[in-house]
Design a protein around this motif. Structure first.
Motif, PDB file in Angstrom:
ATOM      1  N   THR A 733       0.767  -1.369  -0.118  1.00  0.00           N
ATOM      2  CA  THR A 733      -0.035  -0.052   0.036  1.00  0.00           C
ATOM      3  C   THR A 733       0.864   1.172   0.154  1.00  0.00           C
ATOM      4  O   THR A 733       2.048   1.272   0.575  1.00  0.00           O
ATOM      5  N   LEU A 734       0.338   2.415  -0.600  1.00  0.00           N
ATOM      6  CA  LEU A 734       1.235   3.611  -0.452  1.00  0.00           C
ATOM      7  C   LEU A 734       1.434   4.018   0.922  1.00  0.00           C
ATOM      8  O   LEU A 734       2.544   4.532   1.300  1.00  0.00           O
ATOM      9  N   ASP A 735       0.405   3.946   1.743  1.00  0.00           N
ATOM     10  CA  ASP A 735       0.958   4.201   3.116  1.00  0.00           C
ATOM     11  C   ASP A 735       1.700   3.013   3.766  1.00  0.00           C
ATOM     12  O   ASP A 735       0.770   1.984   4.112  1.00  0.00           O
ATOM     13  N   VAL A 736       2.668   2.763   3.331  1.00  0.00           N
ATOM     14  CA  VAL A 736       3.442   1.480   3.614  1.00  0.00           C
ATOM     15  C   VAL A 736       3.453   1.063   4.939  1.00  0.00           C
ATOM     16  O   VAL A 736       3.878   1.866   5.809  1.00  0.00           O
ATOM     17  N   MET A 737       3.551  -0.297   5.198  1.00  0.00           N
ATOM     18  CA  MET A 737       3.815  -0.772   6.627  1.00  0.00           C
ATOM     19  C   MET A 737       4.118  -2.309   6.358  1.00  0.00           C
ATOM     20  O   MET A 737       3.395  -3.006   6.267  1.00  0.00           O
ATOM     21  N   LYS A 738       5.537  -2.631   6.157  1.00  0.00           N
ATOM     22  CA  LYS A 738       6.021  -3.615   5.656  1.00  0.00           C
ATOM     23  C   LYS A 738       6.222  -4.426   6.952  1.00  0.00           C
ATOM     24  O   LYS A 738       6.771  -4.180   7.795  1.00  0.00           O
ATOM     25  N   SER A 739       5.891  -5.877   6.873  1.00  0.00           N
ATOM     26  CA  SER A 739       6.192  -6.711   7.956  1.00  0.00           C
ATOM     27  C   SER A 739       6.610  -7.733   6.943  1.00  0.00           C
ATOM     28  O   SER A 739       6.311  -7.995   5.715  1.00  0.00           O
ATOM     29  N   SER A 740       7.348  -8.798   7.635  1.00  0.00           N
ATOM     30  CA  SER A 740       7.741 -10.368   7.177  1.00  0.00           C
ATOM     31  C   SER A 740       6.585 -11.192   7.073  1.00  0.00           C
ATOM     32  O   SER A 740       5.954 -11.149   8.337  1.00  0.00           O
ATOM     33  N   PRO A 741       6.210 -12.235   6.196  1.00  0.00           N
ATOM     34  CA  PRO A 741       5.270 -13.035   6.543  1.00  0.00           C
ATOM     35  C   PRO A 741       5.423 -13.992   7.620  1.00  0.00           C
ATOM     36  O   PRO A 741       4.691 -14.556   8.088  1.00  0.00           O
ATOM     37  N   GLN A 742       6.818 -14.199   7.944  1.00  0.00           N
ATOM     38  CA  GLN A 742       7.243 -15.040   9.141  1.00  0.00           C
ATOM     39  C   GLN A 742       6.704 -14.244  10.517  1.00  0.00           C
ATOM     40  O   GLN A 742       6.489 -14.695  11.521  1.00  0.00           O
ATOM     41  N   ASP A 743       6.669 -12.963  10.516  1.00  0.00           N
ATOM     42  CA  ASP A 743       6.020 -12.108  11.863  1.00  0.00           C
ATOM     43  C   ASP A 743       5.101 -11.165  11.326  1.00  0.00           C
ATOM     44  O   ASP A 743       5.376  -9.861  11.287  1.00  0.00           O
ATOM     45  N   PRO A 744       3.957 -11.495  10.717  1.00  0.00           N
ATOM     46  CA  PRO A 744       3.050 -10.332  10.441  1.00  0.00           C
ATOM     47  C   PRO A 744       2.581  -9.445  11.331  1.00  0.00           C
ATOM     48  O   PRO A 744       1.988  -8.446  10.853  1.00  0.00           O
TER      49      PRO A 744
END
Length: 818
Positions: A733-744
């Motif tokens: 998303t443009l308002d980004v909030m990245k997480s790893s699939p291992q630790d969503p």
């Protein structure tokens, strides 16, 4: 009988607590810098005026460039000395000097990478004017250091050391480290190496698509198929599990780690309400306390810029002068290559095609360690690069998702673009003084060590884009996968001249968009990368621009806070494709899809239950599709998911995968059966994580913490961190909030700032930081921008100082003799 003594003891403890609390408050507050008054500062040639506007943003006005940069160093050190000190120590491989053996892993990594050597070489090659800028800045930092010797930030008191003198090369060290955080391919190559051992070369290749509908390039045919190398029997066998943990080592000190993301777009007057250009930018970086950027305005006789500086580095990295604005996003170029080297029997040479073996060069560095003996680190090299085996032979504590050992007799040599001296400071100085788009382009070519999308917008309405940085020229191979060092043609054949990098001015569509997506056609003559991020953020920006009325700064800012997920749309499309099969194979799973996902608007709002379920569906799909064949090697593959376009995204788009069947069962599973497993697993995980249905929302599931250097310490971490904060958004998303699939549930990469620049009227430029200007624990300016950042609001960037009614204080810096 015991009441009176207990009362007395309680009173005594209360008194001591109050006294201790008062002393602690005094120690914390006395370290904060003043925002008004007069200060005598040795080293200045003439008085400098500093006007502080809202959020303690300074406008610094001086009569000479020397005094201007001196004052910048002085002021930024007053707010961020601790952060600056840790950053230079990290890049220099000198953290163990003050933190002891716990920091040895980080020191080994950065001594091996050689950022300190690169910084010294860059300093030696700079012209005298640029060296003078660095010296003036360093003198200002040291002037603050001398003044604050007895009122240092409390972190120094708790850690038990004091800052050493600032050197001009320290600023280049910080720049070199931030350039390193924009390089990504090494982890991908090592992951491929391990998966090729398990699956074979071509089957592993399916897991590394380049972009939508674009498969990975060919694997070097000379690499042996499964297994790579010969297990056991070699002291040189490497343990790539160490690399994943080593790359995360800076996070233990509240410092950024490699992570790819950023949005930037510019539009011409064809699309705007006033007929003039606009530029929006939000670089995405890991959260940290203090934050990455420091906001300021510099006003001098031949230099006037406003924007964001890296603490420890003079000038501004993102901002504008009187004529043009510039922004940056990661270009995701491949500037790292991993070579397998075959050692000779004596271990002193490596094999070379058609010639004698090449000797391995060795030099030894000494790492000083607090409260422990010094450590000697042998750094070995071949013409292919630095050998990593010795580094990886010292694995730190293994993290979930670290790579298992690659059993191989081969040496692993890393080539990276660090040998030509960097000229990024010259680039910043050139941008600060550029008056035209061609002049800005010329300045941009001086960014050598860091490959970025440089986006420009001029007050006359023109916009432009270029890719900066030096790129390797490969005579053979694509650089995506490890290459055999013993085969002729796979080494680098020099570097691509920067002016051959892509560039574009005044595009036909009146807009330029970069969001870490593939920005060049497949047949472009210069190989930038085969590891782009998914194009979803760029596609969403294009959607918003296409449907927007005439744009203004507010409309551009609103796009930055958009939370619509195109990947979620692909997930819905994938479910609809298999609706009949899923209804028949797993009615309970279909009910979950129909009830909770298919009527959802795909907006990753914090209050959304569907968004929370979707966040858990992604890791469930990874496990259901790939877990049976990859086993423990699934975790490292998943850890790459937020660094580049991945096989799950391609499967969502097409429905095709060579991994649908569960090889652990006698039957051949259909995609619908695998989807059913994932849907039921995601629903169960959400119920387990949040048993109360009222809490089944994204911002109860996913939180964001800004970690301080003391993050891992009991009690101190909670006192110095900011968070946890419930958040919405997603990786695409443009308002980004990245997480790893291992630790969503943990936010890993965020908008490190947001800005919309308005060249027609610089006073309308608005931006915000995630936290604030100050790194001091009790400062009112430590987190005063957080609420605005969460809400997507901005404040005006100063231009010619803050308005009189918004001036919070005026600080005069005077030479010591006046």
């Amino acid at each position: 009988m015991f009441r009176r003594p207990l009362t007395t003891a309680a009173a005594l403890l209360l008194t001591l607590s109050l006294l201790g609390g008062g002393l602690l408050y005094w120690v914390l507050k006395r370290a904060e810098p003043p925002y008004s008054g007069e200060v005598r500062v040795p080293g200045l040639d003439a008085p400098v005026t500093v006007r502080f506007g809202p959020h303690a943003v300074p406008s610094i006005q001086a009569d000479s460039t020397h005094d201007l940069l001196f004052a910048q160093g002085y002021l930024v050190a007053g707010e961020r000395m601790w952060q600056m000190d840790l950053m230079r120590r990290l890049a220099d491989g000198r953290l163990a000097e003050v933190f002891g053996p716990d920091a040895l892993d980080a020191d080994r990594l950065f001594r091996t990478l050689g950022l300190n050597t690169a910084a010294r070489r860059a300093l030696a090659e700079l012209e005298a004017p640029q060296r003078a800028l660095l010296s003036a800045y360093a003198d200002g930092v040291n002037a603050y250091r001398a003044r604050a010797a007895h009122r240092l930030p409390i972190e120094y008191l708790l850690a038990g050391f004091a800052p050493t003198p600032w050197r001009p090369e320290d600023s280049l060290l910080i720049g070199a480290y931030m350039a390193f955080t924009q390089t990504f391919n090494l982890k991908e190559e090592l992951t491929y190496l391990r998966l090729a051992q398990r699956l074979g070369r071509e089957r592993a290749r399916e897991l590394f698509p380049t972009d939508e509908g674009v498969p990975a390039p060919a694997v070097p045919p000379e690499l042996p198929d499964r297994p790579l190398g010969t297990p056991g029997g070699s002291a040189a066998a490497a343990n790539p599990a160490a690399l994943a943990a080593l790359l995360d080592a800076p996070a233990r000190f509240g410092l950024p780690v490699p992570g790819a993301a950023s949005n930037a777009w510019a539009v011409t007057g064809v699309r705007t309400a006033d007929g003039r250009a606009l530029l929006a930018n939000d670089p995405h970086l890991p959260p940290a306390m203090p934050g990455t950027w420091y906001e300021l305005e510099l006003i001098g006789p031949d230099l006037h810029v406003a924007g964001l500086a890296l603490p420890g580095v003079p000038l501004v990295l993102i901002g504008h002068n009187a004529d043009l604005a510039w922004g940056l996003t990661s270009a995701i170029t491949d500037t790292q290559d991993l070579f397998l080297e075959r050692p000779t029997a004596d271990g002193e040479h490596v094999e070379r095609a058609g010639g004698p073996p090449e000797p391995i060069s060795t030099r030894v560095q000494r790492i000083e360690v607090k409260d422990a003996p010094a450590v000697e680190l042998a750094l070995r090299r071949t013409s292919r690069g630095t050998i990593l085996n010795d580094l990886l032979a010292h694995p730190p504590g293994m993290e979930p998702g670290s790579l298992p050992a690659v059993a191989s007799r081969d040496l692993l040599a890393l080539s990276q673009v660090t040998d030509p001296p960097d000229r990024s400071l010259a680039a910043l100085a050139g941008l600060a003084r550029a008056r035209t788009l061609p002049a800005a382009h010329g300045a941009g070519w001086d960014f050598r060590a860091v490959a970025q999308n440089l986006i420009l917008a001029h007050r006359d309405g023109g916009i432009a884009w270029q890719v900066t940085g030096l790129l390797p020229h490969r005579a053979k191979g694509a650089g995506t996968f490890p290459a055999p060092g013993w085969v002729a043609g796979y080494g680098w054949d020099g570097l691509v001249p920067p002016r051959q990098n892509p560039t574009l001015s005044d595009p036909p569509g009146a807009a330029l968009i970069t969001a870490n997506n593939r920005t060049i056609p497949l047949d472009y003559p210069v190989n930038l990368s085969h590891s782009w991020l998914a194009p979803y953020r760029a596609q969403r920006i294009a959607e918003r621009l296409a449907t927007a009325p005439a744009l203004d700064a507010a409309a551009m800012a609103a796009i930055q806070t958009d939370r619509t997920s195109i990947q979620a749309r692909l997930t819905q499309q994938a479910l609809r494709r298999i609706e009949p099969e899923l209804r028949a194979a797993d009615p309970a799973a279909w009910d979950i899809a129909e009830r909770d996902l298919l009527s959802w608007d795909c907006v990753m709002d914090g209050s959304s239950r569907a968004a929370a379920l979707y966040a858990l569906l992604e890791p469930a799909l990874w496990q259901a599709i790939y877990g049976d064949e990859l086993g423990e090697d699934l975790a490292p593959l998943m850890s790459l998911a937020y660094l580049s376009y991945n096989s799950l995204q391609e499967t969502l788009r097409t429905g095709e995968s060579g991994f649908w069947d569960d090889v652990g069962t006698p039957a051949v599973e259909s995609p619908a059966q695998i989807w059913g497993r994932a849907l039921r697993a995601a629903a169960a995980d959400l119920a387990a994580a949040r048993p109360d249905p009222r809490d089944q929302r994204l911002d109860r599931l996913r939180t964001l913490t800004f970690p301080h250097a003391f993050h891992g310490l009991p009690l101190l971490g909670r006192l110095f961190d900011v968070g946890p904060i419930g958040v919405g958004g997603a990786a695409d998303t443009l308002d980004v909030m990245k997480s790893s699939p291992q630790d969503p549930g943990r936010g890993l990469v965020i908008p490190s700032m947001r800005v919309v620049q308005v060249p027609a009227d610089w006073g309308q430029t608005r931006g915000t930081l995630p936290l604030g200007q100050s790194g001091h624990r009790l400062s009112p300016y430590r987190t005063d921008q957080l609420d605005d950042w969460l809400a997507g609001r901005g404040h005006p960037w100063p231009w010619n100082g803050p308005p009189a009614q918004e001036t919070k204080g005026v600080l005069m810096l005077r030479p010591a003799g006046q």
